[in-house]
Design a protein around this motif. Sequence first.
Motif, PDB file in Angstrom:
ATOM      1  N   PRO A   6       4.120  -2.444  11.263  1.00 28.92           N
ATOM      2  CA  PRO A   6       2.803  -2.959  11.309  1.00 28.92           C
ATOM      3  C   PRO A   6       2.978  -4.437  11.993  1.00 28.92           C
ATOM      4  N   TRP A   7       3.583  -4.387  13.025  1.00 27.82           N
ATOM      5  CA  TRP A   7       3.636  -5.592  14.077  1.00 27.82           C
ATOM      6  C   TRP A   7       3.675  -4.994  15.353  1.00 27.82           C
ATOM      7  N   PRO A   8       3.448  -5.525  16.499  1.00 26.17           N
ATOM      8  CA  PRO A   8       3.277  -5.114  17.770  1.00 26.17           C
ATOM      9  C   PRO A   8       4.663  -4.516  18.231  1.00 26.17           C
ATOM     10  N   GLY A   9       4.670  -3.670  18.985  1.00 25.81           N
ATOM     11  CA  GLY A   9       5.991  -3.236  19.797  1.00 25.81           C
ATOM     12  C   GLY A   9       6.076  -3.717  21.067  1.00 25.81           C
ATOM     13  N   GLY A 248       6.593 -13.966   0.789  1.00 23.11           N
ATOM     14  CA  GLY A 248       7.392 -12.947   1.496  1.00 23.11           C
ATOM     15  C   GLY A 248       7.301 -11.496   0.756  1.00 23.11           C
ATOM     16  N   VAL A 249       7.294 -10.591   1.609  1.00 20.75           N
ATOM     17  CA  VAL A 249       7.466  -9.367   1.247  1.00 20.75           C
ATOM     18  C   VAL A 249       8.511  -8.464   2.383  1.00 20.75           C
ATOM     19  N   ILE A 250       8.960  -7.416   1.584  1.00 21.80           N
ATOM     20  CA  ILE A 250       9.536  -6.417   2.595  1.00 21.80           C
ATOM     21  C   ILE A 250       8.686  -5.077   2.639  1.00 21.80           C
ATOM     22  N   ILE A 251       8.962  -4.403   3.871  1.00 21.18           N
ATOM     23  CA  ILE A 251       8.142  -3.410   4.158  1.00 21.18           C
ATOM     24  C   ILE A 251       8.888  -1.949   3.869  1.00 21.18           C
ATOM     25  N   LEU A 252       8.386  -1.257   2.997  1.00 22.36           N
ATOM     26  CA  LEU A 252       9.365  -0.121   2.415  1.00 22.36           C
ATOM     27  C   LEU A 252       8.813   1.073   3.251  1.00 22.36           C
ATOM     28  N   GLY A 253       7.832   0.922   3.987  1.00 16.96           N
ATOM     29  CA  GLY A 253       7.102   2.092   4.852  1.00 16.96           C
ATOM     30  C   GLY A 253       5.823   2.004   5.220  1.00 16.96           C
ATOM     31  N   THR A 254       5.596   2.793   6.407  1.00 20.44           N
ATOM     32  CA  THR A 254       4.390   2.561   7.071  1.00 20.44           C
ATOM     33  C   THR A 254       4.005   4.005   7.322  1.00 20.44           C
ATOM     34  N   PHE A 255       2.593   4.194   7.256  1.00 18.90           N
ATOM     35  CA  PHE A 255       1.912   5.617   7.216  1.00 18.90           C
ATOM     36  C   PHE A 255       0.685   5.395   8.059  1.00 18.90           C
ATOM     37  N   ASN A 271       8.574   5.845  -6.237  1.00 18.47           N
ATOM     38  CA  ASN A 271       9.694   5.576  -5.923  1.00 18.47           C
ATOM     39  C   ASN A 271      10.311   4.153  -5.913  1.00 18.47           C
ATOM     40  N   ASN A 272       9.383   3.068  -5.841  1.00 20.04           N
ATOM     41  CA  ASN A 272       9.808   1.721  -5.800  1.00 20.04           C
ATOM     42  C   ASN A 272       8.797   1.124  -6.616  1.00 20.04           C
ATOM     43  N   PRO A 273       9.200   1.086  -8.131  1.00 18.38           N
ATOM     44  CA  PRO A 273       8.380   0.389  -8.943  1.00 18.38           C
ATOM     45  C   PRO A 273       8.262  -1.170  -8.720  1.00 18.38           C
ATOM     46  N   GLY A 274       6.915  -1.596  -8.848  1.00 17.84           N
ATOM     47  CA  GLY A 274       6.515  -3.137  -8.593  1.00 17.84           C
ATOM     48  C   GLY A 274       6.249  -3.029  -7.054  1.00 17.84           C
ATOM     49  N   SER A 275       6.063  -2.193  -6.261  1.00 12.40           N
ATOM     50  CA  SER A 275       5.479  -2.070  -4.861  1.00 12.40           C
ATOM     51  C   SER A 275       4.096  -2.059  -5.001  1.00 12.40           C
ATOM     52  N   MET A 276       3.441  -2.170  -3.908  1.00 12.29           N
ATOM     53  CA  MET A 276       1.910  -2.126  -3.704  1.00 12.29           C
ATOM     54  C   MET A 276       1.860  -1.596  -2.484  1.00 12.29           C
ATOM     55  N   TYR A 277       0.527  -1.108  -1.954  1.00 13.41           N
ATOM     56  CA  TYR A 277       0.069  -0.977  -0.705  1.00 13.41           C
ATOM     57  C   TYR A 277      -1.062  -1.509  -0.162  1.00 13.41           C
ATOM     58  N   LEU A 278      -1.185  -1.560   1.236  1.00 14.07           N
ATOM     59  CA  LEU A 278      -2.176  -2.224   1.792  1.00 14.07           C
ATOM     60  C   LEU A 278      -2.419  -1.549   3.230  1.00 14.07           C
ATOM     61  N   ARG A 279      -3.655  -1.928   3.690  1.00 12.65           N
ATOM     62  CA  ARG A 279      -3.808  -1.551   5.111  1.00 12.65           C
ATOM     63  C   ARG A 279      -3.815  -2.624   5.946  1.00 12.65           C
ATOM     64  N   THR A 280      -3.134  -2.583   6.918  1.00 10.69           N
ATOM     65  CA  THR A 280      -2.638  -3.734   7.735  1.00 10.69           C
ATOM     66  C   THR A 280      -3.850  -4.565   8.419  1.00 10.69           C
ATOM     67  N   ASN A 298      -5.112   5.381  14.304  1.00  6.15           N
ATOM     68  CA  ASN A 298      -5.623   5.777  13.039  1.00  6.15           C
ATOM     69  C   ASN A 298      -5.144   4.362  12.055  1.00  6.15           C
ATOM     70  N   SER A 299      -5.966   3.920  11.166  1.00 10.09           N
ATOM     71  CA  SER A 299      -5.374   2.794  10.388  1.00 10.09           C
ATOM     72  C   SER A 299      -3.954   3.035   9.698  1.00 10.09           C
ATOM     73  N   ILE A 300      -3.181   1.918   9.790  1.00 12.47           N
ATOM     74  CA  ILE A 300      -2.137   1.720   9.475  1.00 12.47           C
ATOM     75  C   ILE A 300      -1.817   1.265   7.781  1.00 12.47           C
ATOM     76  N   TYR A 301      -1.276   2.093   7.163  1.00  7.07           N
ATOM     77  CA  TYR A 301      -0.792   1.643   5.658  1.00  7.07           C
ATOM     78  C   TYR A 301       0.502   1.253   5.610  1.00  7.07           C
ATOM     79  N   ALA A 302       0.589   0.379   4.883  1.00  8.32           N
ATOM     80  CA  ALA A 302       2.152  -0.126   4.369  1.00  8.32           C
ATOM     81  C   ALA A 302       2.478  -0.488   2.920  1.00  8.32           C
TER      82      ALA A 302
END
Length: 341
Positions: A6-9, A248-255, A271-280, A298-302
């Motif tokens: 969820p950041w530029p390549g 701070g947050v850590i990125i557990l996956g992008t979709f 699989n990751n209790p206490g996590s949340m999801y957002l759209r970048t 497409n929209s990127i979810y994290a």
Amino acid sequence: MSGPQPWPGPQGNAAGHQGAPPPPPVGPPSPAGPLPPAGPPNGGQPKGTGKIIAWTVAGTVLVGAIVVGAVIAANTLWGTPAAPAPVAVSSSQEQAVPEAAAPEAAHAAPPSATPAPSSVPTPDTSGYSNADKAYCKWQGKVIFVGASDSFRAAICEINGQTTYLGLDKKTGLATVLPAYRSSDSATAHKDNYAYNLNSSAFEITQNNKVIAEEKMLSWWTPSAPEMQLPGDLGLSQPISYPSCNGSGVIILGTFFDPATNVAAIDRALKNNPGSMYLRTDLSCGNFRGPSLDNSNGNSIYAVVKAIPGSKSDVCEAMKQYDAAGEWLENGVDAAKNIQCS
């Protein structure tokens, strides 16, 4: 980790807010004039009334003392609790507007005790709606949002200034500019470019010549149903809009595959209790939005997890989860993420 970051390549575009023309000055409101002093009325009292008043006050105090003593005795006998004192609430508690991080402080190490957003949605006291948090990045109030095939723009009131927050959905470029608006249109300028939008069309001009024009596909005001929970996928856990306060947050996956997003994100959350999801593109400025080369447009979810504490705490979590880390903030280069030694 699945999907794009969820950041530029290598070809990523940073937030396009450099070189923007300064907003017109907004003068502070004139303070209210002082109230006249509440002094005693003019004129003295007739002679002799002082003694009468003194005896009357003394009698009243004596009767009051007897009544209070009787009440205390009754409360002691029957256990009636005393009424709690009222709690005063200051006006600053009713709407606390978070400040955006300054560009020159981008990705600087935060203080040792950095507050972190809650991983579970909690009642918000900022006065911001979900649409304000998503489209105005926790900086102000949304006025309207327009989207065409390639572009999206939110018109927000930020610190008293009408502001254009634009997104090129093909390149991921974000643009933040001062703007001018009417009831159903807005215009923003940068150098010799102008961005014009209304409920019918999105138009970009260069030197007053139209270089891009698209039909407006969506036009939302704050009362539109689409603005109540932007980007939500209908999971048992609603989408989150974490505060852009430098935590701070850590990125557990992008979709970014619309066909599999729901199942994959739901699985990652479980699989990751206490996590949340957002759209970048509906979160803080440190995240990169969608682009053709990064997510096929497409929209990127994290799925992210809040990490309270200092940079060392975030780095420890990054190592534990083998994950990237981000500071949630605005006005920064979205190409940069947390680097640990």
